[in-house]
Design a protein around this motif. Structure first.
Motif, mmCIF file in Angstrom:
data_model
loop_
_atom_site.group_PDB
_atom_site.id
_atom_site.type_symbol
_atom_site.label_atom_id
_atom_site.label_comp_id
_atom_site.label_asym_id
_atom_site.label_seq_id
_atom_site.Cartn_x
_atom_site.Cartn_y
_atom_site.Cartn_z
ATOM 1 N N ALA A 33 -72.842 19.190 -25.524
ATOM 2 C CA ALA A 33 -73.410 17.923 -25.064
ATOM 3 C C ALA A 33 -72.572 17.336 -23.923
ATOM 4 N N VAL A 34 -71.254 17.424 -24.041
ATOM 5 C CA VAL A 34 -70.368 16.912 -22.993
ATOM 6 C C VAL A 34 -70.625 17.656 -21.681
ATOM 7 N N VAL A 35 -70.745 18.972 -21.746
ATOM 8 C CA VAL A 35 -70.990 19.766 -20.536
ATOM 9 C C VAL A 35 -72.327 19.373 -19.908
ATOM 10 N N HIS A 36 -73.355 19.212 -20.727
ATOM 11 C CA HIS A 36 -74.671 18.827 -20.198
ATOM 12 C C HIS A 36 -74.643 17.419 -19.600
ATOM 13 N N MET A 37 -73.931 16.511 -20.240
ATOM 14 C CA MET A 37 -73.822 15.152 -19.708
ATOM 15 C C MET A 37 -73.048 15.153 -18.388
ATOM 16 N N LEU A 38 -71.991 15.948 -18.305
ATOM 17 C CA LEU A 38 -71.252 16.034 -17.044
ATOM 18 C C LEU A 38 -72.130 16.633 -15.943
ATOM 19 N N ALA A 39 -72.932 17.617 -16.291
ATOM 20 C CA ALA A 39 -73.842 18.209 -15.295
ATOM 21 C C ALA A 39 -74.812 17.147 -14.775
ATOM 22 N N GLU A 40 -75.340 16.335 -15.656
ATOM 23 C CA GLU A 40 -76.249 15.253 -15.242
ATOM 24 C C GLU A 40 -75.515 14.239 -14.371
ATOM 25 N N ARG A 41 -74.297 13.914 -14.758
ATOM 26 C CA ARG A 41 -73.503 12.956 -13.982
ATOM 27 C C ARG A 41 -73.285 13.492 -12.574
ATOM 28 N N PHE A 42 -72.937 14.774 -12.474
ATOM 29 C CA PHE A 42 -72.684 15.359 -11.159
ATOM 30 C C PHE A 42 -73.957 15.473 -10.326
ATOM 31 N N LYS A 43 -75.104 15.623 -10.958
ATOM 32 C CA LYS A 43 -76.364 15.592 -10.189
ATOM 33 C C LYS A 43 -76.526 14.225 -9.521
ATOM 34 N N CYS A 44 -76.224 13.177 -10.261
ATOM 35 C CA CYS A 44 -76.324 11.816 -9.702
ATOM 36 C C CYS A 44 -75.290 11.598 -8.606
ATOM 37 N N THR A 45 -74.061 12.053 -8.842
ATOM 38 C CA THR A 45 -73.028 11.824 -7.830
ATOM 39 C C THR A 45 -73.285 12.657 -6.573
ATOM 40 N N GLN A 46 -73.963 13.786 -6.708
ATOM 41 C CA GLN A 46 -74.336 14.555 -5.514
ATOM 42 C C GLN A 46 -75.324 13.744 -4.670
#
Length: 107
Positions: A33-46
Motif C-alpha cells: 500500500a505504501v508503494v502504491h501511495m508513493l506512486a500516486e504521490r509521484f504522479k501528482c508531483t510530476q
C-alpha cells in the motif's frame, strides 16, 4: 541443562510461527500500500513539475516544504510515530521530487 532459545522462526512453537506469519503478511500488505501511495504521490508531483516548468517556476518551494514538514510532524505525533522519522522520510521524498522537477525543467 538450560533450554536454549530457538535460533530461527522455524524452531519456534507452531502457534508462534503462525502469529509471526500473520503479522508478516500484514506488513507485506502495508508495504504494498505504501508503494502504491508513493506512486500516486509521484504522479501528482510530476504534474506539478510540468506546470512549474511551463511557467518557469523554481523546482523547489522552501515555504511549501516547511509547511508540509510541520504538517507531517503533527500527523506523526497524533499517529504515535516518531516525528523525526516522519520528517526524515518526507525530506527524502521532497529531495526526489525536486530532482524530478529539475529534470522536467531541463527537458
Amino acid at each position: 541443562m538450560t533450554k536454549q532459545p530457538p535460533n530461527t522462526a522455524t524452531d519456534a512453537d507452531p502457534s508462534v510461527r503462525a502469529e509471526l506469519e500473520r503479522l508478516r503478511e500484514s506488513i507485506d500488505n502495508i508495504d504494498a500500500a505504501v508503494v502504491h501511495m508513493l506512486a500516486e504521490r509521484f504522479k501528482c508531483t510530476q504534474q506539478v513539475g510540468r506546470l512549474k516548468a511551463e511557467h518557469r517556476l523554481p523546482p523547489a518551494d522552501p515555504a511549501r516544504e516547511a509547511r508540509q514538514i510541520a504538517r507531517l510532524r503533527q500527523l506523526a505525533e497524533s499517529a504515535r510515530l516518531d516525528p523525526a522519522f516522519a520528517e526524515k522520510l518526507l525530506n527524502f521524498i521532497i529531495a526526489e521530487v525536486i530532482r524530478h522537477h529539475e529534470t522536467i525543467a531541463r527537458s
